[in-house]
Motif scaffolding. Sequence first.
Motif, PDB file in Angstrom:
ATOM      1  N   SER A   1      16.570  45.802  49.446  1.00 34.43           N
ATOM      2  CA  SER A   1      15.689  46.679  49.610  1.00 34.43           C
ATOM      3  C   SER A   1      14.168  46.165  48.786  1.00 34.43           C
ATOM      4  N   GLY A   2      13.974  44.522  48.821  1.00 40.29           N
ATOM      5  CA  GLY A   2      12.778  44.565  48.646  1.00 40.29           C
ATOM      6  C   GLY A   2      12.557  44.803  46.690  1.00 40.29           C
ATOM      7  N   ARG A   3      13.552  44.575  45.818  1.00 41.84           N
ATOM      8  CA  ARG A   3      12.571  45.715  44.680  1.00 41.84           C
ATOM      9  C   ARG A   3      12.367  44.473  43.889  1.00 41.84           C
ATOM     10  N   GLY A   4      11.891  43.108  43.999  1.00 47.15           N
ATOM     11  CA  GLY A   4      12.541  41.885  43.217  1.00 47.15           C
ATOM     12  C   GLY A   4      13.381  40.667  42.825  1.00 47.15           C
ATOM     13  N   ASP A   5      14.316  41.556  43.094  1.00 44.88           N
ATOM     14  CA  ASP A   5      15.779  40.894  42.540  1.00 44.88           C
ATOM     15  C   ASP A   5      16.667  40.352  44.447  1.00 44.88           C
ATOM     16  N   ALA A   6      16.248  38.627  43.864  1.00 43.10           N
ATOM     17  CA  ALA A   6      16.740  38.358  45.233  1.00 43.10           C
ATOM     18  C   ALA A   6      17.926  38.234  45.119  1.00 43.10           C
ATOM     19  N   PRO A   7      19.060  38.396  46.089  1.00 42.53           N
ATOM     20  CA  PRO A   7      20.069  38.819  46.456  1.00 42.53           C
ATOM     21  C   PRO A   7      20.915  37.308  46.936  1.00 42.53           C
ATOM     22  N   TYR A   8      22.302  37.126  45.915  1.00 43.07           N
ATOM     23  CA  TYR A   8      22.624  35.844  46.237  1.00 43.07           C
ATOM     24  C   TYR A   8      24.855  36.173  45.662  1.00 43.07           C
ATOM     25  N   ASP A   9      25.271  35.420  46.461  1.00 44.61           N
ATOM     26  CA  ASP A   9      26.640  35.029  45.578  1.00 44.61           C
ATOM     27  C   ASP A   9      27.005  34.257  44.498  1.00 44.61           C
ATOM     28  N   LYS A  10      25.889  32.881  45.645  1.00 42.60           N
ATOM     29  CA  LYS A  10      25.925  32.043  44.806  1.00 42.60           C
ATOM     30  C   LYS A  10      26.773  31.550  43.053  1.00 42.60           C
ATOM     31  N   GLY A  11      28.046  31.443  42.595  1.00 44.23           N
ATOM     32  CA  GLY A  11      27.904  31.018  41.287  1.00 44.23           C
ATOM     33  C   GLY A  11      29.203  32.247  41.303  1.00 44.23           C
ATOM     34  N   ALA A  12      29.028  33.433  42.262  1.00 45.98           N
ATOM     35  CA  ALA A  12      30.081  34.560  41.332  1.00 45.98           C
ATOM     36  C   ALA A  12      30.765  34.621  43.115  1.00 45.98           C
ATOM     37  N   GLU A  13      30.979  33.572  43.498  1.00 48.94           N
ATOM     38  CA  GLU A  13      32.204  34.049  44.830  1.00 48.94           C
ATOM     39  C   GLU A  13      33.684  34.042  43.817  1.00 48.94           C
ATOM     40  N   LYS A  14      34.058  32.938  42.999  1.00 54.50           N
ATOM     41  CA  LYS A  14      35.180  33.617  42.776  1.00 54.50           C
ATOM     42  C   LYS A  14      35.601  35.139  41.913  1.00 54.50           C
ATOM     43  N   ALA A  15      34.482  35.689  41.249  1.00 56.29           N
ATOM     44  CA  ALA A  15      34.596  36.222  40.601  1.00 56.29           C
ATOM     45  C   ALA A  15      34.302  37.976  41.526  1.00 56.29           C
ATOM     46  N   LEU A  16      33.435  38.129  42.425  1.00 54.96           N
ATOM     47  CA  LEU A  16      33.785  38.978  43.329  1.00 54.96           C
ATOM     48  C   LEU A  16      34.755  39.401  44.620  1.00 54.96           C
ATOM     49  N   ALA A  17      35.466  37.781  44.276  1.00 54.87           N
ATOM     50  CA  ALA A  17      37.213  38.079  45.250  1.00 54.87           C
ATOM     51  C   ALA A  17      37.680  38.384  44.683  1.00 54.87           C
ATOM     52  N   GLU A  18      38.470  38.123  43.734  1.00 56.82           N
ATOM     53  CA  GLU A  18      38.849  38.456  42.548  1.00 56.82           C
ATOM     54  C   GLU A  18      38.337  39.828  41.507  1.00 56.82           C
ATOM     55  N   ALA A  19      37.933  40.782  41.869  1.00 55.42           N
ATOM     56  CA  ALA A  19      37.374  41.489  40.880  1.00 55.42           C
ATOM     57  C   ALA A  19      38.389  42.450  41.347  1.00 55.42           C
ATOM     58  N   SER A  20      38.874  42.984  42.228  1.00 56.75           N
ATOM     59  CA  SER A  20      39.894  43.956  42.523  1.00 56.75           C
ATOM     60  C   SER A  20      41.101  44.033  41.609  1.00 56.75           C
ATOM     61  N   ASP A  21      41.898  43.227  41.877  1.00 53.14           N
ATOM     62  CA  ASP A  21      42.986  42.370  41.549  1.00 53.14           C
ATOM     63  C   ASP A  21      43.164  42.063  39.703  1.00 53.14           C
ATOM     64  N   ARG A  22      41.200  41.313  39.392  1.00 55.45           N
ATOM     65  CA  ARG A  22      41.611  41.742  37.843  1.00 55.45           C
ATOM     66  C   ARG A  22      41.089  42.924  36.934  1.00 55.45           C
ATOM     67  N   GLY A  23      41.198  43.717  38.139  1.00 56.11           N
ATOM     68  CA  GLY A  23      40.010  44.920  37.417  1.00 56.11           C
ATOM     69  C   GLY A  23      38.689  45.255  36.693  1.00 56.11           C
ATOM     70  N   TYR A  24      37.913  44.348  37.756  1.00 57.97           N
ATOM     71  CA  TYR A  24      36.771  44.637  37.141  1.00 57.97           C
ATOM     72  C   TYR A  24      36.205  45.557  38.196  1.00 57.97           C
ATOM     73  N   THR A  25      34.988  46.511  36.803  1.00 50.21           N
ATOM     74  CA  THR A  25      34.519  47.164  37.976  1.00 50.21           C
ATOM     75  C   THR A  25      33.105  46.519  38.116  1.00 50.21           C
ATOM     76  N   VAL A  26      32.389  46.311  39.752  1.00 55.21           N
ATOM     77  CA  VAL A  26      31.849  45.859  40.218  1.00 55.21           C
ATOM     78  C   VAL A  26      30.472  46.734  40.526  1.00 55.21           C
ATOM     79  N   VAL A  27      29.230  45.740  40.086  1.00 57.53           N
ATOM     80  CA  VAL A  27      27.734  47.198  39.997  1.00 57.53           C
ATOM     81  C   VAL A  27      26.971  46.644  40.652  1.00 57.53           C
TER      82      VAL A  27
END
Lengths: 311, 311
Positions: free
Chosen positions: B269-295
């Motif tokens: 939305s351009g509120r100043g927080d640049a979007p990126y997944d780099k460095g978080a790919e594995k954590a995001l991919a496994e979030a559901s299996d590992r029980g992480y609550t994604v914010v």
Amino acid sequence: MTDELRSWADGPTRDAIVSFVERVAGDGADAVPEAERIAVFDNDGTLWTEKPMPTQLAYIVEQWKAQVEADPSLADRQPYRAAATGDYGWLGGAVDKHYEGDDSDLKVLIGALVGVTAGMSVDDYAASVAEFYERAKHLTLGTPYADAVYRPMVELLRYLEAHGFTVYIVSGGERDFMRPMTQEYYGIPPERVVGSALGLAYDEDTHEVRYAAGLDFFDDGPEKPVRIWSRIGRRPLIAGGNSNGDMAMLDFTRKGDGLALLVHHDDESGRGDAPYDKGAEKALAEASDRGYTVVSVGRDWSTVFVDSAAG
Amino acid sequence: MTDELRSWADGPTRDAIVSFVERVAGDGADAVPEAERIAVFDNDGTLWTEKPMPTQLAYIVEQWKAQVEADPSLADRQPYRAAATGDYGWLGGAVDKHYEGDDSDLKVLIGALVGVTAGMSVDDYAASVAEFYERAKHLTLGTPYADAVYRPMVELLRYLEAHGFTVYIVSGGERDFMRPMTQEYYGIPPERVVGSALGLAYDEDTHEVRYAAGLDFFDDGPEKPVRIWSRIGRRPLIAGGNSNGDMAMLDFTRKGDGLALLVHHDDESGRGDAPYDKGAEKALAEASDRGYTVVSVGRDWSTVFVDSAAG
């Protein structure tokens, strides 16, 4: 507020403590913000007795005995033979060597602990140590270890807290051997216990932290200021110790214009605290020059030990 | 009490947080004693933005520039050339390499800091860092660094404290670079800041603690649970992170049936927080299996940054 120091005899030592605390916790020119009122205390020989041997050694001896029972061939060599036969003379001699030469002695004790804990999870070790404190009796006092604690020092901790201080233990003893008892015995939670540390490793399979097969660091002498900074990030205002290994911590505190207390085990009255200077000769000899306030067990403490059953 | 979470949009993420906190801080079967309510949060990318590069790198670049001014021959080699010429592309590329391969990247940054701090007292470094925070502006936001802090996360810290939690920072960033700002920006005192650590040594002559010429440990990945245990001696109930390097800390927390939050930088939305997944790919991919609550920054945060001037 000095009613809280009721086991301290009237005299210059108690006066020095009260006057320092009232000065920094008051609203005069020497007032220190509450967040910066940090006090650090050594454990063995400062908050509780370390004679005839540090409690940690009593625990390790139990573990060695159990190892000999499982594997009798171990009984042919030290320290297993001494443990199995209850040869406290040999074990105590090992401690005395520390005071006569280099700083390697407590390292040997902790090194022995390494063989007991390697691979164990921190939770299992905490449970084993808690069970020991629940059951074991002090070797000469014959009381639970809870009663081997110095009553005047516990009063001092409460007095400092009542004046806005946050208190940490900074000991050469192994950190996780202290944590299971410090809340109950001293009112100090595990996050405020600094001590020597066994190496740790995270076990990704079980999501446990486990002990590695070595020592991470030995928290004595010049390591104490380093570990105070690492843990707290502030220079203490008050420090208490009882041996040469506490001098760096006391000096680090003095640099900040603090109060440096040196407990001197000089009680000849038979109240159960054996007198000794060993390991404290240099600290005692230089106390005046370095600005340490010497706490005489014989003169300054009207009561020595807590009585947990009476509490 | 959830008024304190006013920068969190209504929805399942906020509901999950509130429901977990009310459960463990209530008086039902899942209640946890207050002393055991420990929450740990990563810093860069979790409590404040880490783009276009971690703040610590901005500080080091300033130091390198000053070194080049004092010794122009340094400008012939990296990273001094990039620092002197403002080549943030080269510097940012060095960060990206971290996410593409091994974990050595932040180590290089901290290793560079070693050359700046070796021999310096901890007090002098703290003063230098405090001066930087006072003066420097964020490279893309153009604001003081105090305004690069995520408002919803600061609200969450206050919300947790109001429910009896004690909050720690557990970051890969260098500990003593964070300590001069964490009280003011996050309300977290220096003793609750865990991070990567430069080696330290006690200077007996001046009674100062000084930085040694090396890194003590790099607080990322499996080192995070180890450092949590070392510092706190308890398993956290809540953890928050944003990258693969936080997974061990999140898992260590989950083992204790905790709440594991993973901040996902997905705001378009351009509120100043640049979007990126780099460095978080594995954590995001496994979030559901590992029980992480994604914010989700885009969906879950109605406001992104604090406005320190607005108080």
